[in-house]
Design an enzyme around this catalytic site. Sequence first.
Site, PDB file in Angstrom:
ATOM      1  N   GLU A  41       0.823  -1.217   0.000  1.00  0.00           N
ATOM      2  CA  GLU A  41       0.000   0.000   0.000  1.00  0.00           C
ATOM      3  C   GLU A  41       0.860   1.272   0.000  1.00  0.00           C
ATOM      4  OE1 GLU A  41      -3.616   2.050   2.642  1.00  0.00           O
ATOM      5  OE2 GLU A  41      -2.354   0.498   3.535  1.00  0.00           O
ATOM      6  N   LYS A 110      -9.427   2.866  -2.532  1.00  0.00           N
ATOM      7  CA  LYS A 110      -9.716   2.309  -1.209  1.00  0.00           C
ATOM      8  C   LYS A 110     -11.063   2.803  -0.699  1.00  0.00           C
ATOM      9  CE  LYS A 110      -7.388   1.756   3.304  1.00  0.00           C
ATOM     10  NZ  LYS A 110      -6.162   2.140   4.047  1.00  0.00           N
ATOM     11  N   CYS A 144      -5.708  -2.884   2.620  1.00  0.00           N
ATOM     12  CA  CYS A 144      -5.441  -2.746   4.054  1.00  0.00           C
ATOM     13  C   CYS A 144      -6.705  -2.813   4.921  1.00  0.00           C
ATOM     14  CB  CYS A 144      -4.648  -1.461   4.294  1.00  0.00           C
ATOM     15  SG  CYS A 144      -3.769  -1.409   5.889  1.00  0.00           S
TER      16      CYS A 144
END
Length: 260
Positions: A41, A110, A144
């Site tokens: 990430e 995200k 994540c």
Amino acid sequence: MKIAAVQAAIRYGDVDANYHIADQAIEAAAAAEADIVVLSELWNTSFYPLNVYDLADEEGKRTKAFLSDAAKRYHVHIVGGSVANKKQGKLYNSTFVVDKTGEVVGEYDKVHLFTPGKEDMVFTAGNHLNIFELDGVKMASIICYDVRFGEWVRMAALAGAQILFVPAAWPNPRLGHWQILNQARAIENQMFVVAVNSCGQAGEYQFCGGSMIIDPWGKVLSQADGREQIITSDVDLSVIKGIRSSINVFRDRRPELYHL
């Protein structure tokens, strides 16, 4: 199918150095005969300097060009972790997936922003799944914090994904959560999970490493410690057919009772 997960110590705010690190890692993974290389990430900036907006890629142009060139040079598919990416004046935490021909086959912003790290105050959240195909296999990627949201991953499984990629910048002291959550997502969705973390220090964060490649039974096929390294594993997709026929959770679901 052989997958390589690149666990790197991203240089905090040093964008040019980070592209160089990524290139070297992709070359090394290709030399290990990987079919797919996965980055972590925010590998262009790390998570995340105060001037991240100024450092971010503009419309993903540099990243897409870089990944496309690397994919063609090294003849590998690349799940490009994520980068800080500016679109129409807003900042996103974005993934780009590139196949061996250099074509961008998947993009993702995200969706679940990490509020304890004030990510939601800096980045804009995405709103769509990233389902794509490499070598004719359906796959998905999240980023994540997304892995804590089982509904989101289940949607990817229901869309047909057989491999889930989880690039992350996951900090100490929550290594235990990282391991358990990724194994749980693999087991409950009967899919392979490739969880690729950062390591090293970035500002106040100490990343815990522990990148893993996990099979649909929850078995860890390959695992990193806390150092910079590339882990690899061969992935046998026939395992998915086997587990889904012996423990058919998708057939036995009761979606008419689920009110989310």
